[in-house]
Design a protein around this motif. Sequence first.
Motif, mmCIF file in Angstrom:
data_model
loop_
_atom_site.group_PDB
_atom_site.id
_atom_site.type_symbol
_atom_site.label_atom_id
_atom_site.label_comp_id
_atom_site.label_asym_id
_atom_site.label_seq_id
_atom_site.Cartn_x
_atom_site.Cartn_y
_atom_site.Cartn_z
ATOM 1 N N SER A 11 15.331 -4.868 -0.946
ATOM 2 C CA SER A 11 16.185 -4.624 0.217
ATOM 3 C C SER A 11 15.469 -3.886 1.339
ATOM 4 O O SER A 11 15.965 -3.799 2.442
ATOM 5 N N ASN A 12 14.289 -3.333 1.062
ATOM 6 C CA ASN A 12 13.555 -2.599 2.085
ATOM 7 C C ASN A 12 12.926 -3.538 3.096
ATOM 8 O O ASN A 12 12.617 -4.686 2.800
ATOM 9 N N THR A 13 12.714 -3.015 4.281
ATOM 10 C CA THR A 13 12.038 -3.798 5.308
ATOM 11 C C THR A 13 10.570 -3.950 4.937
ATOM 12 O O THR A 13 10.040 -3.155 4.160
ATOM 13 N N PRO A 14 9.888 -4.935 5.506
ATOM 14 C CA PRO A 14 8.468 -5.088 5.215
ATOM 15 C C PRO A 14 7.656 -3.831 5.524
ATOM 16 O O PRO A 14 6.755 -3.492 4.783
ATOM 17 N N ALA A 15 7.973 -3.122 6.606
ATOM 18 C CA ALA A 15 7.229 -1.901 6.945
ATOM 19 C C ALA A 15 7.395 -0.851 5.856
ATOM 20 O O ALA A 15 6.433 -0.198 5.458
ATOM 21 N N GLU A 16 8.606 -0.680 5.344
ATOM 22 C CA GLU A 16 8.819 0.300 4.285
ATOM 23 C C GLU A 16 8.080 -0.104 3.014
ATOM 24 O O GLU A 16 7.529 0.727 2.313
ATOM 25 N N TYR A 17 8.077 -1.405 2.722
ATOM 26 C CA TYR A 17 7.368 -1.900 1.545
ATOM 27 C C TYR A 17 5.875 -1.611 1.679
ATOM 28 O O TYR A 17 5.248 -1.118 0.756
ATOM 29 N N LYS A 18 5.311 -1.905 2.846
ATOM 30 C CA LYS A 18 3.890 -1.671 3.067
ATOM 31 C C LYS A 18 3.554 -0.182 3.040
ATOM 32 O O LYS A 18 2.432 0.188 2.720
ATOM 33 N N ASP A 19 4.516 0.676 3.373
ATOM 34 C CA ASP A 19 4.278 2.115 3.333
ATOM 35 C C ASP A 19 3.926 2.595 1.931
ATOM 36 O O ASP A 19 3.319 3.647 1.769
ATOM 37 N N SER A 20 4.317 1.855 0.911
ATOM 38 C CA SER A 20 4.066 2.297 -0.459
ATOM 39 C C SER A 20 2.832 1.629 -1.076
ATOM 40 O O SER A 20 2.530 1.858 -2.237
ATOM 41 N N TRP A 21 2.108 0.800 -0.323
ATOM 42 C CA TRP A 21 0.896 0.186 -0.856
ATOM 43 C C TRP A 21 -0.117 1.259 -1.223
ATOM 44 O O TRP A 21 -0.272 2.265 -0.517
ATOM 45 N N ARG A 22 -0.813 1.044 -2.310
ATOM 46 C CA ARG A 22 -1.776 2.016 -2.815
ATOM 47 C C ARG A 22 -3.200 1.664 -2.384
ATOM 48 O O ARG A 22 -3.542 0.516 -2.162
ATOM 49 N N THR A 23 -4.023 2.678 -2.330
ATOM 50 C CA THR A 23 -5.429 2.551 -1.958
ATOM 51 C C THR A 23 -6.187 1.772 -3.023
ATOM 52 O O THR A 23 -6.053 2.066 -4.210
ATOM 53 N N PRO A 24 -7.007 0.807 -2.632
ATOM 54 C CA PRO A 24 -7.860 0.129 -3.614
ATOM 55 C C PRO A 24 -8.781 1.155 -4.291
ATOM 56 O O PRO A 24 -9.436 1.952 -3.607
ATOM 57 N N PRO A 25 -8.826 1.176 -5.627
ATOM 58 C CA PRO A 25 -9.613 2.209 -6.321
ATOM 59 C C PRO A 25 -11.105 2.166 -5.997
ATOM 60 O O PRO A 25 -11.756 3.217 -5.954
ATOM 61 N N GLU A 26 -11.640 0.985 -5.737
ATOM 62 C CA GLU A 26 -13.064 0.884 -5.388
ATOM 63 C C GLU A 26 -13.345 1.582 -4.061
ATOM 64 O O GLU A 26 -14.387 2.215 -3.897
ATOM 65 N N THR A 67 -15.535 -3.369 8.550
ATOM 66 C CA THR A 67 -15.774 -4.724 9.056
ATOM 67 C C THR A 67 -15.947 -5.705 7.894
ATOM 68 O O THR A 67 -16.106 -5.303 6.748
ATOM 69 N N GLY A 68 -15.918 -6.984 8.219
ATOM 70 C CA GLY A 68 -16.205 -8.010 7.224
ATOM 71 C C GLY A 68 -15.007 -8.464 6.410
ATOM 72 O O GLY A 68 -15.170 -9.148 5.414
ATOM 73 N N GLY A 69 -13.819 -8.083 6.806
ATOM 74 C CA GLY A 69 -12.623 -8.534 6.093
ATOM 75 C C GLY A 69 -11.602 -7.429 5.937
ATOM 76 O O GLY A 69 -11.849 -6.269 6.255
ATOM 77 N N ARG A 70 -10.452 -7.827 5.449
ATOM 78 C CA ARG A 70 -9.346 -6.880 5.236
ATOM 79 C C ARG A 70 -9.365 -6.346 3.821
ATOM 80 O O ARG A 70 -9.867 -6.988 2.902
ATOM 81 N N LEU A 71 -8.753 -5.183 3.640
ATOM 82 C CA LEU A 71 -8.621 -4.598 2.309
ATOM 83 C C LEU A 71 -7.438 -5.219 1.574
ATOM 84 O O LEU A 71 -6.430 -5.551 2.190
ATOM 85 N N ALA A 72 -7.557 -5.317 0.280
ATOM 86 C CA ALA A 72 -6.438 -5.736 -0.566
ATOM 87 C C ALA A 72 -5.840 -4.478 -1.176
ATOM 88 O O ALA A 72 -6.411 -3.879 -2.084
ATOM 89 N N PHE A 73 -4.712 -4.046 -0.632
ATOM 90 C CA PHE A 73 -4.024 -2.876 -1.166
ATOM 91 C C PHE A 73 -3.340 -3.251 -2.477
ATOM 92 O O PHE A 73 -3.235 -4.423 -2.827
ATOM 93 N N LEU A 74 -2.856 -2.242 -3.201
ATOM 94 C CA LEU A 74 -2.201 -2.477 -4.486
ATOM 95 C C LEU A 74 -0.705 -2.253 -4.380
ATOM 96 O O LEU A 74 -0.256 -1.326 -3.692
ATOM 97 N N LEU A 82 -16.846 -1.618 -1.090
ATOM 98 C CA LEU A 82 -16.122 -1.904 -2.329
ATOM 99 C C LEU A 82 -17.068 -2.154 -3.498
ATOM 100 O O LEU A 82 -16.796 -1.741 -4.631
ATOM 101 N N SER A 83 -18.185 -2.805 -3.241
ATOM 102 C CA SER A 83 -19.171 -3.053 -4.290
ATOM 103 C C SER A 83 -19.757 -1.738 -4.806
ATOM 104 O O SER A 83 -19.910 -1.535 -6.014
ATOM 105 N N PHE A 84 -20.064 -0.837 -3.881
ATOM 106 C CA PHE A 84 -20.582 0.477 -4.273
ATOM 107 C C PHE A 84 -19.545 1.220 -5.112
ATOM 108 O O PHE A 84 -19.858 1.784 -6.158
ATOM 109 N N GLY A 85 -18.285 1.213 -4.664
ATOM 110 C CA GLY A 85 -17.219 1.868 -5.429
ATOM 111 C C GLY A 85 -17.036 1.265 -6.808
ATOM 112 O O GLY A 85 -16.835 1.986 -7.788
ATOM 113 N N ALA A 86 -17.121 -0.062 -6.913
ATOM 114 C CA ALA A 86 -16.984 -0.741 -8.210
ATOM 115 C C ALA A 86 -18.120 -0.341 -9.153
ATOM 116 O O ALA A 86 -17.891 -0.113 -10.353
#
Length: 181
Positions: free
Chosen positions: A5-20, A124-131, A170-174
């Motif tokens: 029922s939440n708006t897309p903005a509220e949903y995106k507010d809860s996205w988590r940081t990629p661990p890498e 740069t080089g692309g977007r992040l994939a949040f969790l 991300l590769s370095f973090g992985a």
Amino acid sequence: MTDKSNTPAEYKDSWRTPPELFSALNAEFSFILDAAASAMNALCRHFITEEQNTLETPWNSVMPDIPGYAWLNPPYSNVTPFVQKAAVENAEHSTGCVMLLNADTSVGWFLEAISTAHEVRFITGGRLAFLNAETGKPVSGNNKGQMLIIWHPWPRTHCEMKTIDRDALLSFGARLMKRAA
């Protein structure tokens, strides 16, 4: 905060940081505080929950009494107060902060950020994939690039603009995560 029922903005507010991403940045900044977290998703031993309200809680009351950096992946629906809070914590307590934000230089908070921050790193080089906050799985739908706004725990002279390649970061973090496992 992530029900249908939440708006897309509220949903995106809860996205988590990629661990890498966090792992790579933590290797550089040795974060002491996760300034916007919950007990379930905190990335640092010391953290401030939504109920504690990072905008009202002095960060130095939660952090150990040593200079250092806070990690902050704020809700993107209202960034300005978080930029202002990081600037205040930096000016009043010499607290460093690394904030992950959408790469948008056309908004008012960006001008406010670069007037107080030490550094901006455009990813740069692309977007992040949040969790997804509930499942921990990557979510599609991130339609913007990201940047890091950085306040260092020392006096400011200017704000530098830099770039960092997403895949290299991300590769370095992985690699770091694999070594630690």
